[in-house]
Design a protein around this motif. Structure first.
Motif, PDB file in Angstrom:
ATOM      1  N   ASP A  43       0.861  -1.181   0.000  1.00  0.00           N
ATOM      2  CA  ASP A  43       0.000   0.000   0.000  1.00  0.00           C
ATOM      3  C   ASP A  43       0.901   1.236   0.000  1.00  0.00           C
ATOM      4  O   ASP A  43       1.545   1.552   0.998  1.00  0.00           O
ATOM      5  CB  ASP A  43      -0.888  -0.025   1.245  1.00  0.00           C
ATOM      6  CG  ASP A  43      -1.846   1.147   1.316  1.00  0.00           C
ATOM      7  OD1 ASP A  43      -1.515   2.240   0.798  1.00  0.00           O
ATOM      8  OD2 ASP A  43      -2.915   0.978   1.904  1.00  0.00           O
ATOM      9  N   ARG A  44       0.970   1.917  -1.142  1.00  0.00           N
ATOM     10  CA  ARG A  44       1.875   3.072  -1.276  1.00  0.00           C
ATOM     11  C   ARG A  44       1.577   4.172  -0.255  1.00  0.00           C
ATOM     12  O   ARG A  44       2.490   4.787   0.283  1.00  0.00           O
ATOM     13  CB  ARG A  44       1.809   3.656  -2.682  1.00  0.00           C
ATOM     14  CG  ARG A  44       2.471   2.806  -3.720  1.00  0.00           C
ATOM     15  CD  ARG A  44       2.401   3.511  -5.076  1.00  0.00           C
ATOM     16  NE  ARG A  44       3.026   2.710  -6.082  1.00  0.00           N
ATOM     17  CZ  ARG A  44       4.253   2.904  -6.521  1.00  0.00           C
ATOM     18  NH1 ARG A  44       4.971   3.874  -6.023  1.00  0.00           N
ATOM     19  NH2 ARG A  44       4.768   2.138  -7.456  1.00  0.00           N
ATOM     20  N   HIS A  45       0.321   4.415   0.013  1.00  0.00           N
ATOM     21  CA  HIS A  45      -0.037   5.466   0.975  1.00  0.00           C
ATOM     22  C   HIS A  45       0.468   5.117   2.370  1.00  0.00           C
ATOM     23  O   HIS A  45       0.988   5.978   3.086  1.00  0.00           O
ATOM     24  CB  HIS A  45      -1.551   5.697   0.993  1.00  0.00           C
ATOM     25  CG  HIS A  45      -2.080   6.228  -0.296  1.00  0.00           C
ATOM     26  ND1 HIS A  45      -1.814   7.504  -0.739  1.00  0.00           N
ATOM     27  CD2 HIS A  45      -2.832   5.649  -1.258  1.00  0.00           C
ATOM     28  CE1 HIS A  45      -2.383   7.696  -1.915  1.00  0.00           C
ATOM     29  NE2 HIS A  45      -3.013   6.578  -2.256  1.00  0.00           N
ATOM     30  N   GLU A  46       0.319   3.850   2.735  1.00  0.00           N
ATOM     31  CA  GLU A  46       0.811   3.418   4.040  1.00  0.00           C
ATOM     32  C   GLU A  46       2.344   3.504   4.087  1.00  0.00           C
ATOM     33  O   GLU A  46       2.920   3.962   5.078  1.00  0.00           O
ATOM     34  CB  GLU A  46       0.349   2.000   4.333  1.00  0.00           C
ATOM     35  CG  GLU A  46       0.650   1.559   5.749  1.00  0.00           C
ATOM     36  CD  GLU A  46      -0.036   0.265   6.105  1.00  0.00           C
ATOM     37  OE1 GLU A  46      -0.750   0.258   7.115  1.00  0.00           O
ATOM     38  OE2 GLU A  46       0.139  -0.749   5.383  1.00  0.00           O
ATOM     39  N   THR A  84       0.296  -4.873   7.476  1.00  0.00           N
ATOM     40  CA  THR A  84       1.376  -5.227   6.547  1.00  0.00           C
ATOM     41  C   THR A  84       2.720  -4.925   7.185  1.00  0.00           C
ATOM     42  O   THR A  84       2.895  -3.888   7.821  1.00  0.00           O
ATOM     43  CB  THR A  84       1.227  -4.427   5.236  1.00  0.00           C
ATOM     44  OG1 THR A  84      -0.072  -4.668   4.687  1.00  0.00           O
ATOM     45  CG2 THR A  84       2.289  -4.817   4.231  1.00  0.00           C
TER      46      THR A  84
END
Length: 71
Positions: free
Chosen positions: A2-5, A43
């Motif tokens: 998840d790029r935002h995370e 994650t």
């Protein structure tokens, strides 16, 4: 991943190092650190941090943070 995370984790690491002492930051010059961080979604990410001189004569260094996670 998840790029935002991952970006959120990187920003948190950057904020941590912005508050760190010059001595602590210079310690990163001799050793790269790697640690695992669990994001809000559960994650697991690998966070690598290292420092390099930008201008050693003036004591300026750059701290780089890389966040890797599952594809």
């Amino acid at each position: 991943m998840d790029r935002h995370e991952a970006y959120s984790i990187a920003r948190g690491e950057q904020e941590h190092f912005r508050r760190a002492s010059a001595e602590d930051l210079r310690g990163l010059l001799v050793r790269e650190t790697t640690r695992e961080v669990r994001g809000d979604a559960g994650t697991t990410y690998s966070v690598e941090t290292r420092a390099t001189w930008v201008d050693a004569a003036r004591g300026l260094l750059k701290v780089s943070v890389t966040v890797n996670g599952p594809s």
